[in-house]
Every structure is written in structure tokens, then in C-alpha cells.
Write an enzyme that holds these catalytic residues in place. Structure first.
Site, PDB file in Angstrom:
ATOM      1  N   HIS A 114      41.409  48.568  61.821  1.00 52.00           N
ATOM      2  CA  HIS A 114      41.007  48.637  60.414  1.00 52.00           C
ATOM      3  C   HIS A 114      40.141  47.430  60.056  1.00 52.00           C
ATOM      4  O   HIS A 114      40.297  46.342  60.610  1.00 52.00           O
ATOM      5  CB  HIS A 114      42.238  48.702  59.506  1.00 52.00           C
ATOM      6  CG  HIS A 114      41.900  49.038  58.092  1.00 52.00           C
ATOM      7  ND1 HIS A 114      41.465  48.095  57.183  1.00 52.00           N
ATOM      8  CD2 HIS A 114      41.906  50.213  57.420  1.00 52.00           C
ATOM      9  CE1 HIS A 114      41.235  48.676  56.016  1.00 52.00           C
ATOM     10  NE2 HIS A 114      41.490  49.972  56.140  1.00 52.00           N
ATOM     11  N   GLU A 131      35.368  54.788  58.089  1.00 47.42           N
ATOM     12  CA  GLU A 131      35.596  54.078  56.840  1.00 47.42           C
ATOM     13  C   GLU A 131      34.505  53.029  56.639  1.00 47.42           C
ATOM     14  O   GLU A 131      34.638  51.888  57.109  1.00 47.42           O
ATOM     15  CB  GLU A 131      36.964  53.396  56.848  1.00 47.42           C
ATOM     16  CG  GLU A 131      38.137  54.349  56.910  1.00 47.42           C
ATOM     17  CD  GLU A 131      39.460  53.619  56.698  1.00 47.42           C
ATOM     18  OE1 GLU A 131      40.182  53.967  55.760  1.00 47.42           O
ATOM     19  OE2 GLU A 131      39.759  52.684  57.479  1.00 47.42           O
TER      20      GLU A 131
END
Length: 291
Positions: free
Chosen positions: A100, A168
Site C-alpha cells: 500500500h 490505487e
């Protein structure tokens, strides 16, 4: 009917008791949701490490998969503070969020570190939820190329196995709105072409995260295989709305055997890179708030 994937990462927003209450509510909704129960919608929840065991208890008897927000690249042994893939698999964790943007920015995780964690996960039967995304707001064709290159770097020397590629864009995380629909579609279709061209990644899917919420999946349609939710899923009603959208999308998609006739959207404006060749260095950005 082709499966649609919906995931939620709770980060560390919930305390233990709030997490338990959320698990109980969502477990009841998921158990009663026809598409989730039938497997047309694959649904996973990723709580904090301390919340994994109560999540497993709450979702027992439902199709909901429980994941971890990270995984050690190291085997069991003298690695103080690490949580191994072996132990996560032992307790029933089935997916692990890896790479992430927050891990890359705050903890200096590189593409090499991410690849090591993906390797550890796959070695123990855990599916990586591999987060990638450009830090700067690029045009869609440039973003597509950058993400395909980053995907290749994050999967370099990683053993064969399916992954959940979570696109993302860093500049969309915590923003008021997700990235524009046409931008998302261009990048996710390029990523889909790349994983489809790699026999080692058979069974992989490409989902979108970054201020994703109700309405987005319906707009994106065939351009994605699902969504990765953050803060919008804190409200179980909003989460249920997304599961309903996923159900409708799954019903509209051709059976996997008919993928060759998957509809193409008019907003597909970039050539789709083939294979996972090339590299892109790890990225980061300041001011990140939430997916």
C-alpha cells in the site's frame, strides 16, 4: 457469470469493540446477500492484526474472506515484531494487502520488499492484494504504462499464483472523489491485459481503490473486476450498496469461458501493454489520508 471482487481495508480506524460491532453487522448482511452467498461476488475484509481473530470468528460460516494488512517477507524465526505468512495461513487468513502507498511512503517499502512479501504470501496459499499506483497525476496513457511497469517490478521473481491487483493512484487516496472514470478504465484495462498475458498469473483480477464508493462500480462496468474500499465501507449501508452493484455487474458479465467476447468500453483509449516487462521504482506522496 464472471465473479466480481469487493474488498475492504479498515486500516487502524476502528478500535477493538467498534470493529467487533462492524464485523457482526457486516457478517449478517453478507450471509444474507444472494450474490455473496452464491459466490458471484467475492468479498474480503482486511482488519488490523489484533482484529483478525475476532473477524474470523464473526465471519465463520459465511463466504467472506478475512485478510491481513501486511505480511512479513521473512520465515518464522528471529524476526521480532514480524507476523509471518505461515502463522497467518495457520489461523485462516486468505488474502494479504501488500505494498500500500502508506507502507511505501511511511515505512520506505520498495518494490523489492513488496515482491518479497508477495512471495511469502503465495508460498503459504495467501493471495496478495497487491497495491500499485502512480504518485503524480499523469495522463491516462502514461499512467497505464507506469502501472504496468510497476506491476512487473513488484512481481519480479515472485512464484506463480493469482494476485488481486489493486490499482490505487496515490493522488486519489483520501480525495473527495475517485480518479476520473476514463482514467481508471484506461489503466485497469492495461493492467488486465498484462496479467492475462502472463501465464504465471492465471486467475488474477484487477480492482480499483482510491476514494471508491457507491456508484463507481456501476459506472466502470466491464473496465474493472471489482473495488477496494476504504472509508466509505465504514457505513454498512454504503457497503451493501456496493455489494448490490457488484451483484448486478456479475450478472451482466459473460461466463469466464466467454471472456473473449467481454464488452469493450468506448473510453478504452490506450493500447494495452502485453506481459509484465519493465520496472518502476516505488512511489510515495505526502498528505495521504485514506483509500
Amino acid at each position: 457469470m464472471a465473479q466480481v471482487t469487493v474488498g475492504v481495508s479498515l486500516k487502524t480506524y476502528f478500535g477493538h469493540e467498534r470493529a467487533r460491532a462492524w464485523f457482526a453487522d457486516v457478517a449478517q448482511r453478507a450471509a444474507g446477500h444472494p450474490a455473496v452467498a452464491a459466490g458471484d461476488v467475492r468479498f474480503f475484509v482486511i482488519p488490523s492484526y489484533l482484529q483478525i481473530l475476532p473477524a474470523l470468528q464473526a465471519f465463520a460460516g459465511t463466504p467472506v474472506l478475512v485478510g491481513a494488512q501486511d505480511v512479513s517477507a521473512y520465515p518464522p524465526g528471529a524476526y521480532t515484531g514480524e507476523v509471518t505468512a505461515a502463522e497467518l495461513a495457520e489461523v485462516g487468513v486468505q488474502v494479504a494487502e501488500i505494498g500500500h502507498a502508506e507502507r511505501r511512503r511511511l515505512f520506505d517499502e520498495t518494490d523489492t520488499v513488496t515482491a518479497g512479501k508477495a512471495t511469502a504470501a503465495l508460498a503459504h496459499g495467501i493471495t496478495p492484494v497487491l497495491c500499485i499506483g502512480e504518485a503524480e497525476h499523469l495522463g491516462a496513457p502514461a499512467a497505464a504504462l507506469a502501472n504496468v511497469e510497476q506491476l512487473a517490478a513488484n512481481l519480479e521473481n515472485v512464484p506463480a499464483g493469482p494476485v488481486i491487483v489493486a490499482y490505487e493512484p496515490v493522488w486519489a487516496i483520501g480525495a473527495a472523489e475517485p480518479a476520473p472514470d476514463t482514467h481508471i478504465a484506461t489503466v485497469t484495462r492495461a493492467l488486465r491485459a498484462a496479467v492475462d498475458a502472463d501465464p504465471a498469473r492465471a486467475g488474477s483480477v484487477v480492482i480499483y481503490g482510491g476514494s471508491a464508493g457507491p456508484g463507481l462500480l456501476t459506472r466502470l462496468g466491464q473496465a474493472v473486476d471489482g473495488l477496494f474500499l476504504g472509508r466509505f465501507a465504514h457505513d454498512p449501508d454504503a457497503l451493501t450498496a456496493v455489494l448490490d452493484e457488484a451483484s448486478a455487474l456479475a450478472a451482466s458479465r459473460p461466463h469466464p469461458a466467454d471472456d473473449s467476447v467481454r464488452p469493450q468500453s468506448a473510453d478504452e483509449t490506450v493500447g494495452e501493454p502485453q506481459g509484465l516487462g519493465g520496472h518502476l521504482s516505488s512511489h510515495g506522496a505526502e498528505g495521504e489520508v485514506d483509500a
